[in-house]
Design an enzyme around this catalytic site. Structure first.
Site, PDB file in Angstrom:
ATOM      1  N   CYS A 122     -30.005   0.778  35.384  1.00  0.00           N
ATOM      2  CA  CYS A 122     -29.153   0.290  34.324  1.00  0.00           C
ATOM      3  C   CYS A 122     -29.567  -0.394  33.245  1.00  0.00           C
ATOM      4  O   CYS A 122     -29.335  -1.404  32.932  1.00  0.00           O
ATOM      5  CB  CYS A 122     -27.826  -0.287  34.980  1.00  0.00           C
ATOM      6  SG  CYS A 122     -27.178   0.679  36.468  1.00  0.00           S
ATOM      7  N   TYR A 151     -52.439   0.547  37.205  1.00  0.00           N
ATOM      8  CA  TYR A 151     -51.339  -0.122  36.709  1.00  0.00           C
ATOM      9  C   TYR A 151     -49.809   0.504  36.918  1.00  0.00           C
ATOM     10  O   TYR A 151     -49.000   0.493  36.011  1.00  0.00           O
ATOM     11  CB  TYR A 151     -51.583  -0.624  35.253  1.00  0.00           C
ATOM     12  CG  TYR A 151     -52.833  -1.424  35.147  1.00  0.00           C
ATOM     13  CD1 TYR A 151     -53.154  -2.343  35.592  1.00  0.00           C
ATOM     14  CD2 TYR A 151     -53.990  -0.592  34.346  1.00  0.00           C
ATOM     15  CE1 TYR A 151     -54.215  -3.164  35.458  1.00  0.00           C
ATOM     16  CE2 TYR A 151     -55.011  -1.347  34.350  1.00  0.00           C
ATOM     17  CZ  TYR A 151     -55.412  -2.444  34.899  1.00  0.00           C
ATOM     18  OH  TYR A 151     -56.472  -2.941  34.600  1.00  0.00           O
TER      19      TYR A 151
HETATM   20  C1  LIG Z   1     -57.822  -6.370  33.671  1.00  0.00           C
HETATM   21  C2  LIG Z   1     -59.292  -6.795  33.830  1.00  0.00           C
HETATM   22  C3  LIG Z   1     -60.315  -5.923  34.249  1.00  0.00           C
HETATM   23  C4  LIG Z   1     -60.127  -4.503  34.272  1.00  0.00           C
HETATM   24  O1  LIG Z   1     -59.590  -3.758  32.841  1.00  0.00           O
HETATM   25  P1  LIG Z   1     -59.748  -2.293  32.824  1.00  0.00           P
HETATM   26  O2  LIG Z   1     -58.860  -2.102  31.573  1.00  0.00           O
HETATM   27  O3  LIG Z   1     -58.658  -1.790  33.925  1.00  0.00           O
HETATM   28  O4  LIG Z   1     -60.736  -1.866  33.041  1.00  0.00           O
HETATM   29  C5  LIG Z   1     -61.361  -6.349  33.952  1.00  0.00           C
HETATM   30  N1  LIG Z   1     -61.896  -7.588  34.184  1.00  0.00           N
HETATM   31  C6  LIG Z   1     -60.992  -8.754  33.952  1.00  0.00           C
HETATM   32  C7  LIG Z   1     -61.368  -9.970  34.058  1.00  0.00           C
HETATM   33  C8  LIG Z   1     -59.430  -8.272  33.910  1.00  0.00           C
HETATM   34  O5  LIG Z   1     -58.616  -9.346  33.605  1.00  0.00           O
END
Ligand SMILES: *Cc1c(COP(=O)(O)O)cnc(C)c1O
Length: 421
Positions: free
Chosen positions: A346, A375
């Site tokens: 909703c 994600y």
């Molecule tokens: C989120 C993150 C990643 C991975 O990022 P991607 O875009 O999924 O490759 C790597 N290192 C750190 C410190 C992050 O916060």
């Protein structure tokens, strides 16, 4: 490249028809391809050959234990951002010597846990965090292995919420602060500085900002060494983007490796990377069933699915685009229709996309949200008391439920009633 393709008129994952999984497990459900996970990991690792690099998979992108174990079996390390993720990595068989612990707000308890299990590297994001880690390590008579996370002040990333490399973002310390903190850490009996780290954003589709950041990092390493410090490791983060189908293909790992080779030429250092999305995004789909099609007399057609923003929040959160494919391939030449694709929750935010051209769909039809392995499930919730979306791992013609859908009884039983009620 991924292993989701049409065979005999329907969409398969490797040698398994998605419709068979929907039949057995129900919908919505995430489905992951082992062959794709393995391929993406090895393509990334091999791009840097003959250099041996640490590929610390960013667990937050998809933290399912079977996904982690699939990657760990190939030698992957893990980039973790909470005690829970460190525990997952260990449970999946990632050795502590390949675990990196990142994050802007690690608590004393989390830092103590990381020291106790012996993670390879704790990435320090600020001076107060470094001071707290020194105190925790001292109380245990230990020396904490650290890298200083640097914010190189380079903008990159597919959306404001996932850009992390500018001074105004909360991550890391400036280049000059990094030099001061490195010296401070070198003088501490409870800290052991191994090197420096950066990660400037996610869904990066242009190598120029990465090259700019890497160039600054190399210069920093050279300044630190000139000042007499030992700098063994340079962690260059993750962030390389993936194709979400409505865009030109982002640069492949080989192009990233070419930039790294050029920028780091002649520098003797261990390199580490933290890819997340690149490994898992195109290795997963979200399978969903059409509940019904609501056609307004004024013309709009709403495709109402049994998946919602609690199962896949990227469109609502990041305006993300996901290709949506019917599981049963449309008849050749079928006219396309325009749909607003929505979930049952909703709020208007529960809209996956508007005005999407799709073949005609009807109640009961299955669709797959492509590129949903990163994600997706990791950010899912039980909003609206919708059971947490299950996860399925495919390997050839086999599949296994690697996180079952909870029953309603299990969900309700998690909440003990206050004793006075
Ligand atoms: C989120 C993150 C990643 C991975 O990022 P991607 O875009 O999924 O490759 C790597 N290192 C750190 C410190 C992050 O916060």
């Amino acid at each position: 490249m991924n292993h989701f393709e049409v065979r005999r008129g329907e969409l398969w994952c490797e040698d398994t028809p998605l419709a068979a999984i929907a039949e057995a497990v129900g919908t919505p459900a995430y489905v992951y391809s082992t062959a794709t996970l393995e391929r993406h990991y090895t393509v990334f690792r091999d791009a840097f050959a003959p250099r041996e690099v640490l590929v610390a998979y960013a667990v937050k992108a998809n933290s399912n234990l079977s996904v982690l174990k699939t990657l760990a079996a190939l030698g992957a390390g893990a980039d973790t951002v909470s005690e829970g993720e460190v525990r997952r990595a260990l449970a999946a068989g990632v050795p502590p010597s390949r675990i990196v612990f990142s994050g802007v707000g690690k608590t004393d308890d989390e830092l103590a846990f990381a020291l106790d299990v012996g993670v390879a590297e704790i990435n320090i994001e600020s001076e107060p965090e470094m001071d707290r880690l020194a105190a925790v390590a001292e109380s245990k008579d230990m020396r904490a292995p650290i890298a200083i996370r640097v914010n190189p002040d380079v903008g990159a990333g597919g959306h404001a919420k996932i850009a992390t490399g500018k001074t105004e973002d909360k991550f890391g310390v400036s280049l000059s602060e990094a030099e001061r903190l490195y010296a401070k850490a070198s003088n501490s009996a409870s800290l052991k500085p191994l090197g420096v780290a950066c990660h400037i954003g996610s869904q990066i589709t242009d190598l120029a900002p990465l090259e700019a950041a890497f160039t600054k990092m190399r210069a920093l390493v050279e300044r630190l060494r000139l000042a007499g410090h030992s700098v063994r490791r340079l962690d260059l983060g993750g962030g390389l983007g993936v194709p979400y189908f409505n865009m030109p293909d982002p640069p492949p790992p080989a192009a990233l490796a070419e930039v790294v080779d050029r920028v780091m030429a002649g520098l003797d250092i261990e390199l580490a990377f933290e890819p997340g999305r690149l490994i898992v995004a195109n290795a997963g789909v979200l399978l969903s069933r059409v509940i019904h099609v609501h056609r307004r007399p004024e013309g709009r057609a709403f495709l109402v699915l049994d998946a919602a923003m609690n199962d896949l929040i990227r469109p609502a959160m990041y305006d993300a685009y996901h290709d949506i494919r019917p599981v049963k391939a449309p008849a050749p030449g079928a006219a396309l229709e325009l749909y607003d694709v929505v979930g049952p929750i909703c709020e208007t935010g529960d809209t996956f996309t508007r005005d999407r051209s799709l073949p005609p769909l009807a109640a009961g039809d299955l669709v797959a949200f492509m590129s949903a392995g990163a994600y997706g499930s990791a950010m899912s919730s039980e909003y609206n008391t919708r059971p947490l979306v299950p996860e399925v791992l495919v390997r050839g013609d086999q599949f296994a439920v690697v996180r079952p859908r909870p029953t309603y009884d299990e969900m309700l039983a998690r909440e003990p009633m206050a004793p006075w009620l």
